[in-house]
Motif scaffolding. Structure first.
Motif, PDB file in Angstrom:
ATOM      1  N   ALA A  77       0.824  -1.198   0.000  1.00 21.35           N
ATOM      2  CA  ALA A  77       0.000   0.000   0.000  1.00 21.35           C
ATOM      3  C   ALA A  77       0.867   1.260   0.000  1.00 21.35           C
ATOM      4  N   GLY A  78       0.261   2.327  -0.489  1.00 21.26           N
ATOM      5  CA  GLY A  78       0.880   3.639  -0.345  1.00 21.26           C
ATOM      6  C   GLY A  78       1.848   3.981  -1.458  1.00 21.26           C
ATOM      7  N   ASP A  79       2.611   5.005  -1.176  1.00 21.64           N
ATOM      8  CA  ASP A  79       3.488   5.617  -2.154  1.00 21.64           C
ATOM      9  C   ASP A  79       4.914   5.170  -1.856  1.00 21.64           C
ATOM     10  N   ASP A  80       5.811   5.342  -2.820  1.00 19.59           N
ATOM     11  CA  ASP A  80       7.217   5.103  -2.547  1.00 19.59           C
ATOM     12  C   ASP A  80       7.717   6.182  -1.585  1.00 19.59           C
ATOM     13  N   LYS A  81       8.387   5.757  -0.499  1.00 24.89           N
ATOM     14  CA  LYS A  81       8.815   6.725   0.519  1.00 24.89           C
ATOM     15  C   LYS A  81       9.738   7.785  -0.072  1.00 24.89           C
ATOM     16  N   MET A  82      10.586   7.373  -1.012  1.00 29.97           N
ATOM     17  CA  MET A  82      11.529   8.327  -1.612  1.00 29.97           C
ATOM     18  C   MET A  82      10.789   9.351  -2.474  1.00 29.97           C
ATOM     19  N   GLU A  83       9.859   8.861  -3.313  1.00 31.62           N
ATOM     20  CA  GLU A  83       9.104   9.784  -4.173  1.00 31.62           C
ATOM     21  C   GLU A  83       8.286  10.759  -3.320  1.00 31.62           C
ATOM     22  N   ALA A  84       7.685  10.221  -2.247  1.00 27.54           N
ATOM     23  CA  ALA A  84       6.854  11.080  -1.387  1.00 27.54           C
ATOM     24  C   ALA A  84       7.711  12.174  -0.741  1.00 27.54           C
ATOM     25  N   ALA A  85       8.922  11.802  -0.290  1.00 30.87           N
ATOM     26  CA  ALA A  85       9.796  12.798   0.347  1.00 30.87           C
ATOM     27  C   ALA A  85      10.218  13.863  -0.655  1.00 30.87           C
ATOM     28  N   ALA A  86      10.475  13.435  -1.894  1.00 25.74           N
ATOM     29  CA  ALA A  86      10.891  14.392  -2.923  1.00 25.74           C
ATOM     30  C   ALA A  86       9.755  15.359  -3.233  1.00 25.74           C
ATOM     31  N   ARG A  87       8.550  14.818  -3.303  1.00 23.47           N
ATOM     32  CA  ARG A  87       7.405  15.683  -3.606  1.00 23.47           C
ATOM     33  C   ARG A  87       7.183  16.684  -2.470  1.00 23.47           C
ATOM     34  N   ARG A  88       7.274  16.180  -1.237  1.00 19.66           N
ATOM     35  CA  ARG A  88       7.054  17.042  -0.069  1.00 19.66           C
ATOM     36  C   ARG A  88       8.055  18.191  -0.024  1.00 19.66           C
ATOM     37  N   SER A  89       9.326  17.864  -0.290  1.00 20.79           N
ATOM     38  CA  SER A  89      10.366  18.883  -0.110  1.00 20.79           C
ATOM     39  C   SER A  89      10.654  19.650  -1.391  1.00 20.79           C
ATOM     40  N   GLY A  90      10.117  19.170  -2.520  1.00 11.13           N
ATOM     41  CA  GLY A  90      10.400  19.829  -3.802  1.00 11.13           C
ATOM     42  C   GLY A  90      11.848  19.653  -4.239  1.00 11.13           C
ATOM     43  N   GLN A  91      12.540  18.655  -3.677  1.00  9.66           N
ATOM     44  CA  GLN A  91      13.952  18.465  -4.027  1.00  9.66           C
ATOM     45  C   GLN A  91      14.121  17.298  -4.988  1.00  9.66           C
ATOM     46  N   ASP A  92      15.295  17.252  -5.581  1.00  9.78           N
ATOM     47  CA  ASP A  92      15.647  16.164  -6.471  1.00  9.78           C
ATOM     48  C   ASP A  92      15.818  14.874  -5.646  1.00  9.78           C
ATOM     49  N   ILE A  93      15.189  13.810  -6.113  1.00 10.48           N
ATOM     50  CA  ILE A  93      15.176  12.557  -5.341  1.00 10.48           C
ATOM     51  C   ILE A  93      16.580  11.983  -5.159  1.00 10.48           C
ATOM     52  N   TRP A  94      17.430  12.149  -6.167  1.00  9.23           N
ATOM     53  CA  TRP A  94      18.788  11.603  -6.077  1.00  9.23           C
ATOM     54  C   TRP A  94      19.602  12.381  -5.050  1.00  9.23           C
ATOM     55  N   ALA A  95      19.339  13.675  -4.977  1.00 14.53           N
ATOM     56  CA  ALA A  95      20.053  14.499  -3.982  1.00 14.53           C
ATOM     57  C   ALA A  95      19.608  14.109  -2.573  1.00 14.53           C
ATOM     58  N   ILE A  96      18.308  13.825  -2.429  1.00 15.50           N
ATOM     59  CA  ILE A  96      17.796  13.393  -1.123  1.00 15.50           C
ATOM     60  C   ILE A  96      18.475  12.083  -0.706  1.00 15.50           C
ATOM     61  N   ALA A  97      18.505  11.147  -1.654  1.00 13.37           N
ATOM     62  CA  ALA A  97      19.111   9.840  -1.345  1.00 13.37           C
ATOM     63  C   ALA A  97      20.569  10.010  -0.930  1.00 13.37           C
ATOM     64  N   LYS A  98      21.297  10.851  -1.637  1.00 18.51           N
ATOM     65  CA  LYS A  98      22.725  11.050  -1.338  1.00 18.51           C
ATOM     66  C   LYS A  98      22.896  11.685   0.039  1.00 18.51           C
ATOM     67  N   HIS A  99      22.096  12.688   0.308  1.00 15.36           N
ATOM     68  CA  HIS A  99      22.211  13.397   1.590  1.00 15.36           C
ATOM     69  C   HIS A  99      21.986  12.449   2.770  1.00 15.36           C
ATOM     70  N   TYR A 100      20.906  11.676   2.707  1.00 15.33           N
ATOM     71  CA  TYR A 100      20.590  10.821   3.860  1.00 15.33           C
ATOM     72  C   TYR A 100      21.484   9.568   3.925  1.00 15.33           C
ATOM     73  N   THR A 101      22.015   9.167   2.771  1.00 14.23           N
ATOM     74  CA  THR A 101      22.980   8.055   2.802  1.00 14.23           C
ATOM     75  C   THR A 101      24.258   8.518   3.502  1.00 14.23           C
ATOM     76  N   ASP A 102      24.712   9.705   3.141  1.00 15.49           N
ATOM     77  CA  ASP A 102      25.922  10.244   3.798  1.00 15.49           C
ATOM     78  C   ASP A 102      25.690  10.425   5.297  1.00 15.49           C
ATOM     79  N   ALA A 103      24.504  10.922   5.652  1.00 13.33           N
ATOM     80  CA  ALA A 103      24.196  11.138   7.075  1.00 13.33           C
ATOM     81  C   ALA A 103      24.189   9.807   7.826  1.00 13.33           C
ATOM     82  N   PHE A 104      23.651   8.773   7.182  1.00 10.54           N
ATOM     83  CA  PHE A 104      23.619   7.438   7.805  1.00 10.54           C
ATOM     84  C   PHE A 104      25.040   6.937   8.053  1.00 10.54           C
TER      85      PHE A 104
END
Ligand code: AMP
Ligand code: ZN
Length: 476
Positions: free
Chosen positions: A83-110
Motif C-alpha cells: 500500500a501507499g506511495d514510494d517513501k523516496m518519491e513522497a519525500a521528494a514531492r514534499r520537499s520539492g527536491q531532487d530525489i537523487w540528492a535526497i538519497a545522497k544526503h541521507y545516505t551520507d548522514a547514515f
C-alpha cells in the motif's frame, strides 16, 4: 574455531542453534539497510549496533567476514505491504527536491551516524538503484512460474512456494499488515515484484522493464543484492523484528522461486527487537523523531548511546529515555576514568594473566551476543588488583574489539559534549571556576556562591567533591 561454543538465535526455526559457517574461510552476512528518505532515528541505529556487535564477535572469534548493508534508495512503500506511495518519491514531492540528492544526503548522514557510533563499515554498501537490471533479470527468471501481471505491475503469487510466511508464523490472512488494497491480487499476501508507473504520472525514479515503465518492489532488491554479493546460500541475514513479518518472508519466497529449492537464502535469520519510546513507536515518517544528532545536541556522546544499547540483549525490547541515556553516560564516564587512571600508572610491567576475563567475555558474547553479561566482566577486569595496569590495558583490547566502545582512545574530555543551546564555552567555565577557587581561598563564600549560581544559570553544574573527580558538568 577456538573459544566458547557459538550459539545464535535463528528466527526461522525460533531456536538457538550452534553457528557453523557454510565456508569457514568466508562468513557471509547481509543486513537490511536504511531507507534513505530521511535521517535514521535512534531505533534504526540500534539495528546497526546489533549488526556491528555480530560482525565484531564473528571477526574476534576468527571468522573472515563479508558483510553487506544495502541502501534502500527506491522501492520501499509507506506500508511494508503493497500500500501507499514510494517513501523516496513522497519525500521528494514534499520537499520539492531532487530525489537523487535526497538519497545522497541521507545516505551520507547514515554513514556518518555509523562512524560516530564506532560501527565498522561493512564490506560494501550497495545501492538498490545500481541493481535495477539485475532485479529485472531476477523477475524474468521467476515470472513465468511464480508471477502474474496486473495493470499496476507484476505480482508474486505466494501460493507457488512451499509454506509461504513460515518465518512470520502467520500463514492466515489475519497477520500483521496483510490487509491489502491492490485490486486483482490473487491472495492478499501477494506482493509486487515490479510496480508500473501509473498512467499519466511520471516518477523521478523509473526504469523500462518487460512489464512496463516503473520501479522494482522493495523485497526484490534485498534478494538480488544478497544473491549478487553473497551467493544463493549464505550464513546470516539480519534486520529489525518488523522485517520478520513481511519483508523477510517475501525475500524467502523469492529466493525459493529463484533457486527452485526450499532454501531460504540464509542459514540464520536474526532480528533485533525494537527500541521503544513511552510516547509511542518511533517512526521516521512521523515528525520530531529522535536522531543521533538530537542526543548530541542535548550533550550526550554517541558512545553513551552505544553503551545503552549494549546494556540490553539485542532480542529484548529496550526503552529509550533520557534517564537511561544519562545512566549509561555515568557508567561510561566511570569506565573511562578507570582506564585513564590505569594509563597514568602504566609502567609496562606484567604481573598476572587476564585469560579468565577473555574466556568470560567469550562465553557471554558467544551466547547469542549477551552483551549485558560482558559489561560486568569488563568492570571486574579493570578493577582486578592482581593484574598490573599494563595487563589490564592489554586485556582491554579484546573488550574494545568486541564491544566497540573505543575505550583505548576515549577520554573524559571527549565525553563532555557541549549541548547545542549552551551559552558558555569551556574556557569561560574554567576561568569562573578559577575565580571561585580564589574566592573560597579568601573565605569569600558569598562571591563563591554567586559564581556557582551564575554558572548554573548558564547550564553548568559545579561538582564539589565529585567522586569521579569532575569539576563541573553540563546540566542534563
Ligand atoms: P528502515 O530505514 O525503516 O528501512 O529501517 C532500518 C532498520 O531499522 C530495519 O532493520 C528496521 O527493522 C530497523 N528498525 C526500525 N525501527 C526500529 C526500532 N524502533 N528499533 C530497532 N530497530 C528498528
Ligand atoms: Zn531488506
Amino acid at each position: 574455531m577456538t573459544g566458547a561454543p557459538f550459539v545464535l538465535h535463528d528466527s526461522y526455526t525460533r531456536a538457538a542453534r550452534a553457528f557453523e559457517p557454510i565456508d569457514p574461510a568466508n562468513v557471509r552476512v547481509y543486513s537490511c539497510g536504511p531507507t534513505v528518505y530521511n535521517y535514521a532515528h535512534v531505533g534504526n541505529l540500534r539495528a546497526y549496533v546489533f549488526t556491528d556487535t555480530l560482525s565484531r564477535v564473528l571477526t574476534w572469534k576468527g571468522y573472515p567476514l563479508t558483510h553487506i548493508i544495502n541502501i534502500t534508495d527506491v522501492g520501499h512503500l509507506t506500508s511494508d505491504a503493497d500500500a501507499g506511495d514510494d517513501k523516496m518519491e513522497a519525500a521528494a514531492r514534499r520537499s520539492g527536491q531532487d530525489i537523487w540528492a535526497i538519497a545522497k544526503h541521507y545516505t551520507d548522514a547514515f554513514k556518518q551516524n555509523l562512524n560516530d557510533l564506532n560501527i565498522r563499515p561493512p564490506s560494501r554498501f550497495p545501492l538498490a538503484t545500481d541493481h535495477v537490471p539485475a532485479m529485472i533479470a531476477f523477475g524474468e527468471a521467476i515470472a513465468e512460474k511464480h508471477c502474474y501481471l496486473l495493470d499496476s505491475g507484476l505480482y508474486f503469487d505466494t501460493s507457488t512456494v512451499p509454506d509461504y510466511g513460515r518465518l512470520a508464523r502467520s500463514r492466515d490472512d489475519e497477520g500483521e499488515g496483510r490487509i491489502d488494497p491492490v485490486a486483482g491480487k490473487r491472495h492478499p499476501q501477494d506482493f509486487a515484484i515490479w510496480r508500473r508507473s501509473p498512467p499519466g504520472e511520471q516518477r523521478q525514479m523509473e526504469w523500462d522493464s518487460p512489464w512496463g515503465k516503473g520501479a522494482p518492489g522493495w523485497h526484490l532488491e534485498c534478494s538480488v543484492m544478497a544473491r549478487q554479493y553473497l551467493g544463493d546460500a549464505f550464513d546470516i541475514h539480519t534486520g529489525g523484528i518488523d522485517h520478520r513479518e513481511i519483508h523477510h518472508p517475501n525475500e524467502i519466497a523469492q529466493n525459493m522461486a529463484r533457486c527452485g529449492c526450499e532454501g531460504t537464502g540464509a542459514n540464520f535469520w536474526m532480528h533485533n527487537n525494537f527500541l521503544v519510546e513511552r510516547t509511542g513507536k518511533m517512526s521516521k515518517s512521523g515528525g520530531g523523531f529522535t536522531t543521533l544528532q538530537t542526543l548530541v545536541d542535548r550533550g550526550f556522546h554517541p558512545l553513551a548511546y552505544r553503551l545503552m544499547c549494549l546494556q540490553a540483549q539485542y532480542r529484548s525490547e529496550l526503552e529509550f529515555s533520557w534517564e537511561n541515556l544519562a545512566a549509561a553516560t555515568t557508567r561510561l564516564k566511570r569506565i573511562v576514568q578507570t582506564v585513564e587512571a590505569l594509563r597514568a600508572r602504566d609502567d609496562g610491567a606484567r604481573k598476572g594473566d587476564a585469560a579468565a576475563y577473555r574466556a568470560a567475555l567469550d562465553a557471554a558474547v558467544s551466547d547469542d551476543l549477551a552483551t549485558p553479561r560482558a559489561l560486568p566482566v569488563l568492570d571486574a577486569m579493570l578493577a582486578d588488583k592482581k593484574l598490573s595496569p599494563h595487563d589490564r590495558l592489554v586485556a582491554l583490547d579484546d573488550f574494545d574489539a568486541v564491544l566497540g566502545l573505543n575505550l583505548q582512545v576515549l577520554t573524559r574530555a571527549d565525553l563532555r559534549v557541549r549541548p547545542a543551546n549552551a551559552v558558555i564555552d569551556e574556557a569561560a567555565i574554567e576561568a569562573r571556576l578559577a575565580e571561585r577557587r580564589d574566592a573560597r581561598a579568601d573565605k569569600d563564600f558569598a562571591r563563591s556562591d554567586r559564581l556557582r549560581d551564575e554558572l548554573a544559570a548558564a547550564g553548568i553544574e559545579v561538582m564539589d567533591g565529585d567522586p569521579l573527580g569532575w569539576d563541573w558538568r553540563l546540566q542534563p
